[in-house]
Design a protein around this motif. Structure first.
Motif, short mmCIF file in Angstrom:
data_model
loop_
_atom_site.label_atom_id
_atom_site.label_comp_id
_atom_site.label_asym_id
_atom_site.label_seq_id
_atom_site.Cartn_x
_atom_site.Cartn_y
_atom_site.Cartn_z
N ARG A 211 0.82 -1.21 0.00
CA ARG A 211 0.00 0.00 0.00
C ARG A 211 0.86 1.26 0.00
O ARG A 211 0.52 2.25 -0.64
N ARG A 212 1.99 1.21 0.69
CA ARG A 212 2.90 2.36 0.69
C ARG A 212 3.50 2.55 -0.70
O ARG A 212 3.61 3.68 -1.19
N ILE A 213 3.88 1.46 -1.33
CA ILE A 213 4.47 1.52 -2.66
C ILE A 213 3.47 2.08 -3.66
O ILE A 213 3.80 2.92 -4.50
N ALA A 214 2.23 1.61 -3.57
CA ALA A 214 1.18 2.08 -4.49
C ALA A 214 0.97 3.58 -4.33
O ALA A 214 0.77 4.31 -5.32
N ALA A 215 1.01 4.06 -3.10
CA ALA A 215 0.78 5.48 -2.84
C ALA A 215 1.93 6.34 -3.35
O ALA A 215 1.73 7.46 -3.84
N GLU A 216 3.14 5.82 -3.27
CA GLU A 216 4.33 6.57 -3.67
C GLU A 216 4.62 6.50 -5.17
O GLU A 216 5.27 7.39 -5.72
N LEU A 217 4.11 5.46 -5.82
CA LEU A 217 4.43 5.26 -7.23
C LEU A 217 3.95 6.41 -8.11
O LEU A 217 4.64 6.81 -9.05
N SER A 218 2.77 6.96 -7.83
CA SER A 218 2.21 8.01 -8.67
C SER A 218 3.08 9.27 -8.72
O SER A 218 3.14 9.96 -9.74
N VAL B 147 -14.94 -12.50 16.14
CA VAL B 147 -13.82 -12.46 15.21
C VAL B 147 -13.71 -11.06 14.63
O VAL B 147 -14.71 -10.48 14.18
N PHE B 148 -12.49 -10.53 14.61
CA PHE B 148 -12.22 -9.22 14.02
C PHE B 148 -11.48 -9.42 12.70
O PHE B 148 -10.50 -10.17 12.65
N ASP B 149 -11.95 -8.77 11.67
CA ASP B 149 -11.39 -8.90 10.32
C ASP B 149 -10.96 -7.51 9.84
O ASP B 149 -11.80 -6.64 9.59
N VAL B 150 -9.65 -7.31 9.73
CA VAL B 150 -9.12 -6.00 9.35
C VAL B 150 -8.79 -5.94 7.86
O VAL B 150 -8.12 -6.81 7.33
N ASP B 151 -9.26 -4.89 7.21
CA ASP B 151 -8.94 -4.62 5.81
C ASP B 151 -8.19 -3.30 5.79
O ASP B 151 -8.79 -2.23 5.76
N GLU B 152 -6.87 -3.39 5.83
CA GLU B 152 -6.04 -2.18 5.89
C GLU B 152 -6.21 -1.31 4.66
O GLU B 152 -6.15 -0.08 4.74
N ALA B 153 -6.41 -1.93 3.52
CA ALA B 153 -6.55 -1.17 2.28
C ALA B 153 -7.74 -0.23 2.33
O ALA B 153 -7.71 0.89 1.81
N LYS B 154 -8.81 -0.66 2.97
CA LYS B 154 -10.02 0.15 3.08
C LYS B 154 -10.09 0.91 4.40
O LYS B 154 -10.98 1.74 4.61
N GLY B 155 -9.14 0.60 5.29
CA GLY B 155 -9.11 1.28 6.58
C GLY B 155 -10.27 0.88 7.48
O GLY B 155 -10.70 1.65 8.33
#
Length: 200
Positions: free
Chosen positions: A39-46, A133-141
């Motif tokens: 996710r960091r790479i995707a944000a910085e690539l642009s 159960v907790f399900d984390v989706d970091e991409a969507k926050g």
């Protein structure tokens, strides 16, 4: 397109080479770190200044491959975590089907459909158990909480979800035997702690 010459061109080449090494190294990271780095790479690539070939060609293709690997590992990790939880509860159920017990776990990637099927089956077999159960989706926050309680448990799933997810600035709903809620991923730990406190 911006054409660079001289020192600027040399710097752009160096940045491109460094970014390429970083991108390739991400493929070898453990799942959680790989997910965050992708996710960091995707944000910085642009905003990266380097050759057009690398940016729109190689990097774009490799990033897609990295994201695909993250998705695959996410599913595999969820499956392994689910199997471990099922094994744990099955072992604790031997001759103790009516025992009261609370289980709280984080299983990223389980998804609502699988969570409901799994948790409902667990509490049906073990009526004294309450499972969250907790399900984390970091991409969507986002963080999702799924809770199911057996017929012999004193906990109400909807109240449990409401109390826990409030710590993650979220909301949800459901019934006494099954409920779900969604909040902000950054407050996952707080929500899990609130879930534990609610059942204490």
């Amino acid at each position: 397109m911006v054409c660079l010459t001289g020192a600027a061109a040399v710097e752009a080449i160096a940045r491109g080479e460094a970014f390429e090494k970083r991108l390739e190294a991400a493929f070898e990271l453990p799942y959680i770190e790989m997910d965050a780095e992708s996710r960091r790479i995707a944000a910085e690539l642009s905003s990266l200044v380097c050759s057009a070939y690398l940016k729109t060609g190689l990097f774009d293709q490799r990033l897609k491959a990295l994201v695909k690997k993250v998705v695959k590992l996410r599913a595999a990790n969820a499956k392994a975590a689910v199997q471990a939880l099922e094994k744990e509860l099955a072992a604790g159920a031997e001759g103790k089907e009516s025992a009261t017990r609370t289980v709280i776990r984080r299983i990223d990637g389980i998804g609502g459909k699988q969570a409901k099927k799994l948790l409902s089956a667990m509490v049906k077999k073990l009526p004294g158990v309450a499972v969250a159960v907790f399900d984390v989706d970091e991409a969507k926050g986002k963080v999702a909480m799924y809770a199911a309680v057996g017929a012999n448990s004193s906990i109400e799933a909807n109240a449990w979800c409401t109390a826990a997810i409030a710590a993650a600035n979220g909301r949800g709903g459901g019934k006494k035997n099954y409920a779900q809620a969604t909040g902000a991923a950054e407050f996952t730990d707080a929500a899990m702690q609130a879930a534990e406190k609610f059942t204490a």
